[in-house]
Design an enzyme around this catalytic site. Structure first.
Site, mmCIF file in Angstrom:
data_model
loop_
_atom_site.group_PDB
_atom_site.id
_atom_site.type_symbol
_atom_site.label_atom_id
_atom_site.label_comp_id
_atom_site.label_asym_id
_atom_site.label_seq_id
_atom_site.Cartn_x
_atom_site.Cartn_y
_atom_site.Cartn_z
ATOM 1 N N TRP A 359 0.828 -1.212 0.000
ATOM 2 C CA TRP A 359 0.000 0.000 0.000
ATOM 3 C C TRP A 359 0.861 1.260 0.000
ATOM 4 O O TRP A 359 0.342 2.370 -0.187
ATOM 5 C CB TRP A 359 -1.003 -0.001 1.155
ATOM 6 C CG TRP A 359 -0.411 0.090 2.549
ATOM 7 C CD1 TRP A 359 0.294 -0.872 3.198
ATOM 8 C CD2 TRP A 359 -0.493 1.194 3.462
ATOM 9 N NE1 TRP A 359 0.657 -0.443 4.456
ATOM 10 C CE2 TRP A 359 0.184 0.818 4.657
ATOM 11 C CE3 TRP A 359 -1.079 2.457 3.402
ATOM 12 C CZ2 TRP A 359 0.304 1.672 5.769
ATOM 13 C CZ3 TRP A 359 -0.973 3.309 4.513
ATOM 14 C CH2 TRP A 359 -0.279 2.907 5.676
ATOM 15 N N ASP A 360 2.155 1.110 0.179
ATOM 16 C CA ASP A 360 3.098 2.216 0.064
ATOM 17 C C ASP A 360 2.868 3.023 -1.213
ATOM 18 O O ASP A 360 2.981 4.252 -1.227
ATOM 19 C CB ASP A 360 4.537 1.681 -0.003
ATOM 20 C CG ASP A 360 4.939 0.830 1.188
ATOM 21 O OD1 ASP A 360 4.055 0.310 1.872
ATOM 22 O OD2 ASP A 360 6.150 0.689 1.418
ATOM 23 N N GLU A 490 1.741 -1.837 12.965
ATOM 24 C CA GLU A 490 1.807 -3.312 12.979
ATOM 25 C C GLU A 490 2.289 -3.848 14.327
ATOM 26 O O GLU A 490 2.424 -5.064 14.485
ATOM 27 C CB GLU A 490 2.704 -3.809 11.843
ATOM 28 C CG GLU A 490 2.074 -3.595 10.472
ATOM 29 C CD GLU A 490 3.014 -3.943 9.321
ATOM 30 O OE1 GLU A 490 4.233 -3.741 9.488
ATOM 31 O OE2 GLU A 490 2.525 -4.396 8.278
ATOM 32 N N LYS A 602 4.581 1.643 15.820
ATOM 33 C CA LYS A 602 5.636 1.461 14.815
ATOM 34 C C LYS A 602 5.618 2.601 13.812
ATOM 35 O O LYS A 602 6.645 3.091 13.383
ATOM 36 C CB LYS A 602 5.407 0.130 14.094
ATOM 37 C CG LYS A 602 6.477 -0.258 13.100
ATOM 38 C CD LYS A 602 6.103 -1.578 12.418
ATOM 39 C CE LYS A 602 7.090 -1.949 11.338
ATOM 40 N NZ LYS A 602 6.572 -3.031 10.475
ATOM 41 N N GLN A 603 4.440 2.964 13.392
ATOM 42 C CA GLN A 603 4.334 4.067 12.434
ATOM 43 C C GLN A 603 2.982 4.729 12.620
ATOM 44 O O GLN A 603 2.067 4.145 13.176
ATOM 45 C CB GLN A 603 4.511 3.575 11.008
ATOM 46 C CG GLN A 603 3.317 2.865 10.399
ATOM 47 C CD GLN A 603 3.589 2.399 8.972
ATOM 48 O OE1 GLN A 603 4.216 1.384 8.757
ATOM 49 N NE2 GLN A 603 3.117 3.151 7.996
#
Lengths: 769, 769
Positions: A359-360, A490, A602-603
């Site tokens: 999905w980046d 994640e 994580k992000q």
């Protein structure tokens, strides 16, 4: 920072001095690519030290058999992986019968590599003393042609410095190669034919299982003191190797050089029975032009790219180098020519993440390509997903969804899912939302609605159907909930009501309903075609609407924030600052359960939603959420700092924005995560671009108008970037004092600057304080 | 039910007629074992059809390299697996030079197998016509000696029926065997020496990596018409095989037979350099006794087992056969002689689940062994865990726990974790509680407190420490929560506040605190020793208490039930009844995410807690929870129906109790789950025993007194079982009218029957209506 051997330079990546420990890292950093193929910076001549050999052909992959301890229904049988392609760059060099090998030389001096980003070539020079005492000076230059994208060219020069010497060039092709990834016990290339004629050689090979047919080819010419000479050559060939030997008695101080033209023809573009013919044609065209003319063409082609894509940073050469490296690598990876290709997280620089599509692309890369190329390139990326819609529907069916619901794969090469961790494969479903968002984002930026009736609406309907079926009505909450998901963070798996996912799900349904109405009204025949094809019913739309209207969003009254997921507040909320450094990165230090029950992110997760849908939240709300979540964010994904940089800039926290920017811009050059030897983080490079253009530049599209709100880190004197907005090319130049807007191309355009209208005319510089 | 070819018989498992499709299933069902080794019912003679060869040695395992797609910190490097041991049973048979092979015979008639559970032997008989037209009659009988547990004995008789024929017996040993499990590409046996002398042969082999040394041995004798004869034999031997040939011209109608004595000596019990010597000794003892005397011994040994363990069921021969099959297999698997061994879920009947130890032992098997053997056997099972305490502490340390916290592995052979799914390995931590519960249960049943000061308390302290550290203080709830766990219902992963786990955690702490107090008071020197060894502090106990006193339990006011986990009520609560049959079993039909977000329960979870701690809940509460959860339970674990059967019986719902009972008692004989070819469900067999004794018999221990509350399914005329309670052996005989208690051994004992005291005297039958 784990390394600092790259010399600061505004246009080049430069390494000086030979260090065997840096070889694998440099092989990544100095990679070259042209969208159709890529090549790690492996030496042409033999190298017996530790190296990670990698030659890659876009879209040529191999189905590695899925190996997991415990199989789950719905797992893909195969995990598609990028594979190392036959070697075309090899040129072994013998000096008086002894092999030139930097790992065995008595000494190596003046070793230098340069990756010239402005002109798109890689050079290497050194002098070395072989075990036999002969000292040679070597200069090589190579590039993968942007004009002839099946062809790469190497010029390789050797000068004996301390004696006359017989020097032999042995250019070769080799399809007996292996992958770095240790799981690969299999042989994956089946070489069908090795042939040669005069100075040309060809290896036809096909991948096993996936049956991609390729021809790897080469043609060589040798020179003394830059004058072509005819040298009789010997040929050695076996079942997957062909090598020519050009021996010549070279006088001390004389330059003996070889030009090797090589590359691949593949059956994506040619009939598979005519690959050798196509290779001969490519060689004919390339050798006719010759090295120098092709190099000139290369410079021009890269000049064209930079003309549109360059970002300048004044007063900070490392920052300048960093951003250009990012832009350069993105362009080496993908140029938008072929809708069957996409942007792998490692591009052509390594094998990890399988070179596949994540999905980046939709969340990070499309904005870059929209603004620095043109709408066709972005549209090509959208079409990639349209072409995979049928497989996304099949994928959803495997997981029990019905009636045309589509779940795009987490990782894919050809539309099929090829990832097998249940908590990701089956549960990181927010990816579906990013694919819908990209359609919205494309229309918002380009103003081109035509994609939606033509193709996009079908994708949107498949996605909306998925969300409606994936939501569960909770009697307890009298709301629709989404159970068992993994959000962008994640570091939480199988959670309930991940706010980002729920929000995206609702948005997807609402946006699709809106587009259905629009298309029905304005593109009646398209609507009729689609409605018939996908069997759309009014009754169904009511089901979607019920979900959208009653979606549950976890919220904390106490903190006045949306909760990342139902259970977030039960966690022990110790901020990252208070976590001992020795415990980080937690993904290397902690077991998975500990990570999962920790509050560490994580992000960007909730903040990713605030980024996508910023119009729907106030700045106060953004600030509250930023202050709540950022302290728990460990940024152990390369995709995290850019979103935080943009949000911090929006909140006027320029110091913080700049700190986040630094983490993303030189991630690979400085090897922050000690993994650059595995390859580069290509998709996060688009995030770096966004940090400048959307973060510092504050670029948005508001009601169809391009809008800026520029800021500048105090460490810089100025910076500039260009944007292609609906066939208007704008240059934005920001200094500490003022912002200058210039329209380089296109008719009069009204933009917004700090929410005030500003009319730009062609080639008239406008300054705003 | 997937099969019904097993003939109903009260004491034997009988198959009639040869069917190649049933071979693998029968190989499981007719397995024999003696606690030290096991043998699937593979044919002695060659069989070229589909077969699953399995010979197993207790405690001999192999570390299969962990292979998972995505590694997590803390995963074990190796997964210990049971491995197929060298073949000692093989006897190839040649008839006029042609191999006897039931897969190639022209016809096979009167094929019959019998597993005689009463006497502990397996027989097989058939007549077959070979391709060469010779018809032979074959009768074989074999058993693994309980008295000499390194030895198995085979009697193999062949009679040519329609002509004289030269018959050759080729008994052999073979260490060149493989495992059924397809992941095993490795060679895992290293054969070090093959030797033979006279009629004996030996293969010394050690397992690679784990270095278990074994000697597989054999000795053969041949007979004509049951009279020993001397036949010169040829020997064939290579690096992992040795075979003897005994050829004899046999007259039509004459019985030519061979007795083969074989088995294993292993370095667990002998010096590894003396394994051949030990094998010779074993052979000497065995052959001296001879087949018939050993068989008599076998009958006696099994009679002794049945004397104590038998359950009779009157009026339902299939139920009778089912329960005896379960009791028989449990005794074949584990006899409690060696604290290094344990009860693998498949026993010696297959490879799945690695033959390793799970929490099944503590939760299901210990009650069976306590009541049908004696306290030493149960104590041996507890010691197994005590001996692994250090490794459990290391295991917890790997996951970030400190200060002697112990986390017992999910799956183990030698104390090390050998399972690698994060949601199980790291999160199915309730297993730790079962290990503490077993200590409590042992004391409750046997009255023997000595184990706790000697060994148990250390285990309890390690476990209590784990729970204290694993709990998280939720500021939001002002309670301790346990985040990210998988409960006994493995159809929910990474959930928060699984009620069973939270309850067990609190109970473990409370129970440990209580035992610390008891031991400190009554066993001061033990206490001092332990406190010093484990560095126990008062301060630490206060931390434990804080967690225990403030543990959070999810509860629904609306439904008046404890919630299986925080998010349970958000699920779509459609009962199993309303789920189409075509969707089941969901573990075969649904993807994992769908299972996880469904309300379906694989095995008792909240109800498992109600089973363990029934004193702490009212019957009304049990009923409410049963009625709430049972409708969502799919019983896709073999360990589920027994708990439900017990609870249903307690609630007086005998029809339901009986239905659940049927699902567990003939699970393998009728092959409900179509997987019996992989091996038998050994640990669930203990659950079947519990269903009768604790379910129908209502056996409990209340305040140190044995208590019964007997019920009987209307389908039965009567049933009886025996219990060894603190050296009193009781027989309980239940008919439709009355229950008879008889004390077969031991002094006067007061028990409770329907909560009323009843005094039993030796050998006096008491009837209660």
């Amino acid at each position: 920072m784990n390394q600092d051997y790259i010399k600061p330079d505004s246009w080049s990546i430069i390494e000086e001095g030979f260090d065997a420990n840096r070889i694998k890292s440099s092989e990544s950093l100095f990679s070259i690519g042209n969208g159709a193929m890529g090549q790690r910076a492996n030496f042409e001549e033999q190298y017996s030290g530790a190296t990670f050999q990698g030659s890659y052909i876009a879209g040529v992959y191999y189905p590695d058999k899925t190996r997991v301890g415990w199989w789950k229904n719905g797992y893909p049988e195969y995990f598609a992986k990028v594979l190392n392609a036959p070697n075309w760059i090899g040129i072994n060099v013998l000096v008086n019968g002894e092999s030139l090998d930097l790992n065995t030389c008595k000494s190596v001096e003046n070793f230098k590599r340069e990756l010239n980003m402005k002109e798109g070539w890689l050079s290497r020079s050194f002098s070395a003393t072989l075990p036999n005492g002969i000292q040679v000076e070597v200069f090589t230059k190579r590039f993968l042609s942007l004009d002839l994208d099946e062809v790469g060219i190497i010029n390789y020069e050797v000068t004996p410095l301390n004696a006359d010497a017989e020097i032999v060039f042995q250019p070769y092709l080799d399809s007996g190669i292996t992958n770095e990834d240790t799981n690969w016990d299999d042989k994956f290339w089946d070489t069908t034919h090795v042939s040669h004629l005069n100075n040309q050689a060809f290896i036809e090979a096909k991948t096993m299982k996936t049956d991609f047919h390729t021809c790897t080819f080469m043609e060589s010419k040798v020179y003394i003191s830059n004058k072509p000479i005819i040298v009789e050559h010997n040929v050695t060939a076996d079942s997957n190797h062909v090598s020519f030997s050009y021996a010549y008695p070279v006088k001390k101080g004389e330059i003996y050089s070889i030009q090797k033209f090589g590359g691949y023809t593949v059956d994506r573009y040619h009939d598979k029975s005519k690959l050798v013919k196509a290779a001969k044609q490519a060689l004919k065209t390339a050798t006719k032009k010759g090295f120098h003319q092709l190099l000139e063409g290369q410079k021009k082609a890269w000049a064209n790219i930079w003309e549109m894509a360059d970002i300048t940073i004044d007063g900070d050469v490392k920052a300048q180098q960093g951003i250009r490296f990012n832009i350069f690598q993105l362009n080496q990876t993908y140029l938008g020519k072929d809708s069957r290709l996409n942007i792998g997280p490692k591009g052509f620089t390594g094998e990890k993440y399988g070179g596949s599509t994540y999905w980046d692309t939709e969340a990070y890369c499309i904005p870059f390509y929209m603004a620095t190329k043109n709408q066709n390139v972005a549209r090509t990326l959208l079409e990639y997903r349209y072409n995979h819609l049928e497989k996304a529907i099949e994928n959803a069916e495997k997981l029990g969804f019905k009636n045309g619901a589509a779940l795009y794969p987490m990782v894919t090469m050809n539309g099929e899912e090829c990832h097998n961790e249940w908590e990701i494969t089956f549960e990181e479903i927010h990816r579906n939302g990013a694919i819908a968002f990209a359609i919205y984002n494309y229309h918002r930026f380009t103003g081109d609605y035509s994609y939606i009736p033509e193709k996009g609406l079908e994708v949107l309907i498949g996605i909306a159907r998925f969300w409606q079926q994936r939501a569960t009505y909770s009697k307890d909450k009298s709301k629709y909930v989404i159970l068992g998901v993994t959000g962008p963070n994640e570091y939480e798996n199988n959670v309930n009501n991940n706010w980002y996912t729920n929000y995206l799900a609702k948005w997807c349904i609402d946006y699709t309903l809106e587009q259905i109405e629009n298309v029905e009204e304005a593109y009646a025949s398209d609507f009729a075609r689609i409605a018939k094809k996908v069997k759309l019913t009014k009754k169904e739309l009511a089901l979607w609407k019920a979900v959208s209207d009653n979606m549950y969003f976890p919220y904390s009254e106490k903190h006045q924030v949306y909760l990342q997921q139902d259970g977030f507040l039960d966690k022990e909320l110790i901020s990252v600052e208070d976590l001992p450094k020795s415990e980080r990165p937690i993904n290397q230090k902690w077991s998975w359960d500990r990570i999962l029950r920790s509050p560490y992110i994580k992000q960007a997760d909730v903040l990713q939603g605030f980024y996508f849908f910023e119009d729907q939240f106030t700045e106060e709300s953004l600030e509250r959420h930023f202050d709540f979540y950022e302290p728990f964010t460990v940024h152990e994904s390369s995709l995290s700092p850019c979103v935080h940089s943009i949000q911090a800039a929006k909140l006027g926290r320029m110091e913080q924005a700049y700190t986040f920017y630094l983490r993303t811009s030189r991630l690979d050059l400085d090897d922050y995560n000690h993994e650059v030897h595995e390859g580069l983080h290509i998709t996060s490079m688009a995030g770096t671009w966004m940090s400048i253009v959307e973060g510092f530049g504050g670029m948005r599209v508001k009601d169809g108008k391009l809008s800026f709100s520029t800021k500048i880190p105090k460490q810089w004197k100025g910076y500039s970037f260009k944007v292609n907005f609906r066939d208007h090319v704008l240059k934005v130049n920001v200094t500490q004092e003022q912002t200058y807007f210039e329209m380089l191309c296109g008719e009069e355009l009204e933009i917004l600057c700090n929410d005030k209208p500003l009319v730009l005319e062609s080639n008239v510089l406008k300054a705003v304080s």
